[in-house]
Structures are given as C-alpha cells and as structure tokens.
Scaffold this motif. Structure first.
Motif, mmCIF file in Angstrom:
data_model
loop_
_atom_site.group_PDB
_atom_site.id
_atom_site.type_symbol
_atom_site.label_atom_id
_atom_site.label_comp_id
_atom_site.label_asym_id
_atom_site.label_seq_id
_atom_site.Cartn_x
_atom_site.Cartn_y
_atom_site.Cartn_z
ATOM 1 N N ASP A 1 -12.648 -2.959 4.183
ATOM 2 C CA ASP A 1 -13.641 -2.119 4.871
ATOM 3 C C ASP A 1 -15.028 -2.747 4.775
ATOM 4 O O ASP A 1 -15.791 -2.758 5.747
ATOM 5 C CB ASP A 1 -13.675 -0.711 4.254
ATOM 6 C CG ASP A 1 -12.376 0.055 4.460
ATOM 7 O OD1 ASP A 1 -11.672 -0.244 5.447
ATOM 8 O OD2 ASP A 1 -12.079 0.934 3.636
ATOM 9 N N ASP B 1 -3.715 9.549 0.674
ATOM 10 C CA ASP B 1 -3.051 8.299 0.294
ATOM 11 C C ASP B 1 -3.357 7.939 -1.153
ATOM 12 O O ASP B 1 -2.476 7.505 -1.912
ATOM 13 C CB ASP B 1 -3.479 7.156 1.218
ATOM 14 C CG ASP B 1 -2.885 7.286 2.609
ATOM 15 O OD1 ASP B 1 -1.881 8.003 2.759
ATOM 16 O OD2 ASP B 1 -3.435 6.678 3.545
ATOM 17 N N ASN C 1 0.821 -1.212 0.000
ATOM 18 C CA ASN C 1 0.000 0.000 0.000
ATOM 19 C C ASN C 1 0.854 1.260 0.000
ATOM 20 O O ASN C 1 0.333 2.363 -0.149
ATOM 21 C CB ASN C 1 -0.913 0.020 1.234
ATOM 22 C CG ASN C 1 -1.998 -1.033 1.149
ATOM 23 O OD1 ASN C 1 -2.490 -1.330 0.065
ATOM 24 N ND2 ASN C 1 -2.358 -1.601 2.281
ATOM 25 N N THR D 1 -18.872 2.409 10.427
ATOM 26 C CA THR D 1 -17.607 2.043 9.787
ATOM 27 C C THR D 1 -17.271 3.046 8.690
ATOM 28 O O THR D 1 -18.039 3.210 7.749
ATOM 29 C CB THR D 1 -17.689 0.628 9.172
ATOM 30 O OG1 THR D 1 -18.156 -0.289 10.164
ATOM 31 C CG2 THR D 1 -16.328 0.179 8.668
ATOM 32 N N LYS D 2 -16.150 3.688 8.829
ATOM 33 C CA LYS D 2 -15.709 4.674 7.842
ATOM 34 C C LYS D 2 -14.586 4.093 6.983
ATOM 35 O O LYS D 2 -13.880 3.177 7.407
ATOM 36 C CB LYS D 2 -15.221 5.953 8.542
ATOM 37 C CG LYS D 2 -16.269 6.594 9.436
ATOM 38 C CD LYS D 2 -17.549 6.905 8.680
ATOM 39 C CE LYS D 2 -18.627 7.484 9.599
ATOM 40 N NZ LYS D 2 -19.922 7.600 8.898
ATOM 41 N N PRO D 3 -14.396 4.636 5.761
ATOM 42 C CA PRO D 3 -13.322 4.136 4.895
ATOM 43 C C PRO D 3 -11.957 4.283 5.563
ATOM 44 O O PRO D 3 -11.710 5.268 6.268
ATOM 45 C CB PRO D 3 -13.428 5.026 3.652
ATOM 46 C CG PRO D 3 -14.807 5.578 3.677
ATOM 47 C CD PRO D 3 -15.180 5.707 5.118
ATOM 48 N N SER D 4 -11.095 3.304 5.364
ATOM 49 C CA SER D 4 -9.768 3.340 5.990
ATOM 50 C C SER D 4 -8.715 4.005 5.103
ATOM 51 O O SER D 4 -7.603 4.266 5.552
ATOM 52 C CB SER D 4 -9.318 1.910 6.332
ATOM 53 O OG SER D 4 -9.257 1.121 5.156
ATOM 54 N N VAL D 5 -9.065 4.241 3.840
ATOM 55 C CA VAL D 5 -8.119 4.868 2.910
ATOM 56 C C VAL D 5 -8.520 6.321 2.719
ATOM 57 O O VAL D 5 -9.646 6.612 2.320
ATOM 58 C CB VAL D 5 -8.118 4.144 1.549
ATOM 59 C CG1 VAL D 5 -7.058 4.749 0.625
ATOM 60 C CG2 VAL D 5 -7.864 2.647 1.728
ATOM 61 N N ASN D 6 -7.596 7.246 3.031
ATOM 62 C CA ASN D 6 -7.940 8.662 2.889
ATOM 63 C C ASN D 6 -7.525 9.197 1.522
ATOM 64 O O ASN D 6 -6.760 8.560 0.781
ATOM 65 C CB ASN D 6 -7.320 9.495 4.017
ATOM 66 C CG ASN D 6 -5.805 9.424 4.032
ATOM 67 O OD1 ASN D 6 -5.167 9.649 3.014
ATOM 68 N ND2 ASN D 6 -5.229 9.129 5.196
ATOM 69 N N TYR E 1 -14.672 2.834 -0.105
ATOM 70 C CA TYR E 1 -14.417 1.712 0.804
ATOM 71 C C TYR E 1 -13.573 0.656 0.095
ATOM 72 O O TYR E 1 -13.768 0.373 -1.090
ATOM 73 C CB TYR E 1 -15.723 1.062 1.253
ATOM 74 C CG TYR E 1 -16.467 1.821 2.329
ATOM 75 C CD1 TYR E 1 -16.638 1.279 3.598
ATOM 76 C CD2 TYR E 1 -17.011 3.075 2.076
ATOM 77 C CE1 TYR E 1 -17.324 1.963 4.588
ATOM 78 C CE2 TYR E 1 -17.702 3.778 3.065
ATOM 79 C CZ TYR E 1 -17.852 3.216 4.311
ATOM 80 O OH TYR E 1 -18.522 3.903 5.294
ATOM 81 N N SER E 2 -12.646 0.070 0.816
ATOM 82 C CA SER E 2 -11.853 -1.033 0.279
ATOM 83 C C SER E 2 -12.584 -2.348 0.535
ATOM 84 O O SER E 2 -13.590 -2.385 1.260
ATOM 85 C CB SER E 2 -10.480 -1.071 0.950
ATOM 86 O OG SER E 2 -10.613 -1.432 2.322
#
Length: 223
Positions: free
Chosen positions: A119, A208, A58, A200-205, A115-116
């Motif tokens: 996620d 990034d 990543n 639950t929020k997205p983990s990728v901002n 969302y991934s």
C-alpha cells in the motif's frame, strides 16, 4: 535440484495457489502436483537435510491440512508498525529528489496505520506522479536556476518550472511550449505525499486481520 545444490532455500510465494485444500472438483493434474509436493517435502526415503522450504500466503486457512503439517513453523507476520512504515517510505523514495524532512517521513509513518508495504509503495508511486501532473496542468511557468539536463554538474539560469499565475516572473504558457531541455519539474513534496495518501486506502480490512490472528492462535507457532 535443491538437494543437489544444497544448502539451498525454496521459497513459494502465494502458497495458497499451489497448496490449497484438495477437493473432488479440482483437475487431475492439480491433484498430482499437490501429491508430488507433499511427497517431496516429507516422503519416505527423502533426504531434505540442508534444504529449507519457505512459503508465504495471505489466506493460510485455505491451505490443505497435510500442507500445514509439512510446514513445521507457521509464523504470523503482522502489518508494519509506524517506524517500519517510515522506513518503507524512505526505501520507496530511494534517490528520487524530494523536499521531505525526517519529520515528514515519520509523520507519514504515523498517518498510515493499517497500510501494508505494498500500500505504501502505491502511495509513493502516486506521489511521484504529482510533479508530472503539475507540469501537464500548469498555465504559467517562470525562469529558475537549476542543473542542466545535459550535464547535472552545470547550473543554468533559464530553466522553466510550473508556477501560479501570481508568482513573480510568471509567464503564461503550457508545457507543450517549454523546450524539453529547459523543463525543470518540481521535486516531490510533503503535499504530494498527502495528496496521494488521500487517494489510497489500506487494502487489508479488519475482518481479514482478525481471521489471520485467529488462525495464528489455532495453528501458529512462534519462530
């Protein structure tokens, strides 16, 4: 071993842990591992025909420059689009009983922009816990017809499932008073999914993602 068993594939997940840029501060053992890795991938006299090395990371910008050269193709795999996200919801639900329609699953795919796959798995796992929470917090249960716990092919008329106090046939009791073989948990619903989604929020901002796209423009190669 890979050469001996070829054709073969070596997959290195989280490749940045093994292949980050070399520095003066790293240990001698770490430096030796990286050097050996470089030699094995593309060293004098090595025959890697029939051996495919794949890596995933990543944070590709942290890779050592020599490592980047060894991986001839650098392919950016973006976050899943709406149809793919819907499919991940289907796969994550698997054979779990639920009341979601095809329209519900497509809507979940539309609602999870950014969302991934990981996620979405978290969202589904949280939603699967909602029926358990309903059982644990219920103050009233009612009798319903459903499959026997001992034999799913046999239907029983005296199973107990959580309900609101005003529901027809509601009996005031807690889950501790319900016999284990008579408990019928609610199946996962769209409201359970939406509740889990709100938690639950997205983990990728965005920063990034922008950095990944810039790396792809500078170093990426389309496969």
């Amino acid at each position: 071993m890979a050469r001996d068993k070829k054709p073969s594939i070596i997959f290195i997940d989280e490749g940045d842990a093994l292949c980050s840029s070399r520095s003066e501060n790293e240990s001698e053992s770490a430096r030796r591992i990286k050097t050996e890795f470089l030699v094995q991938m593309q060293g004098v006299g090595n025959d890697n025909d029939g051996v495919l090395v794949l890596g995933a990371t990543n944070i590709p910008w942290s890779l050592d420059s020599a490592i980047k050269r060894r991986f001839e193709k650098r392919i950016y795999i973006p976050l899943p689009e709406a149809p793919a996200r819907s499919n991940i919801f289907r796969l994550s639900l698997g054979s779990t009983p639920h009341s979601l329609t095809e329209h519900d699953i497509k809507e979940l795919g539309m609602r999870t922009e950014g969302y991934s796959g990981a996620d979405i798995n978290i969202v589904v796992r949280d939603a699967l816990m909602q029926p358990v929470r309903k059982v644990q917090t219920a103050t009233h249960f009612r009798r319903v017809r459903g499959p026997s716990r001992d034999n799913p092919d046999v239907m029983e008329d005296d199973l107990l499932t959580p309900c609101s106090p005003g529901a027809p046939g509601a009996m005031e009791m807690t889950w501790m008073e319900v016999p284990g073989n008579k408990l019928l948990e609610p199946i996962v619903s769209m409201s359970d999914m939406l509740m889990a989604l709100s938690n639950t929020k997205p983990s990728v901002n965005e920063n990034d993602l922008k950095r990944l796209e810039e790396f792809t423009e500078d170093f990426g190669m389309e496969g």
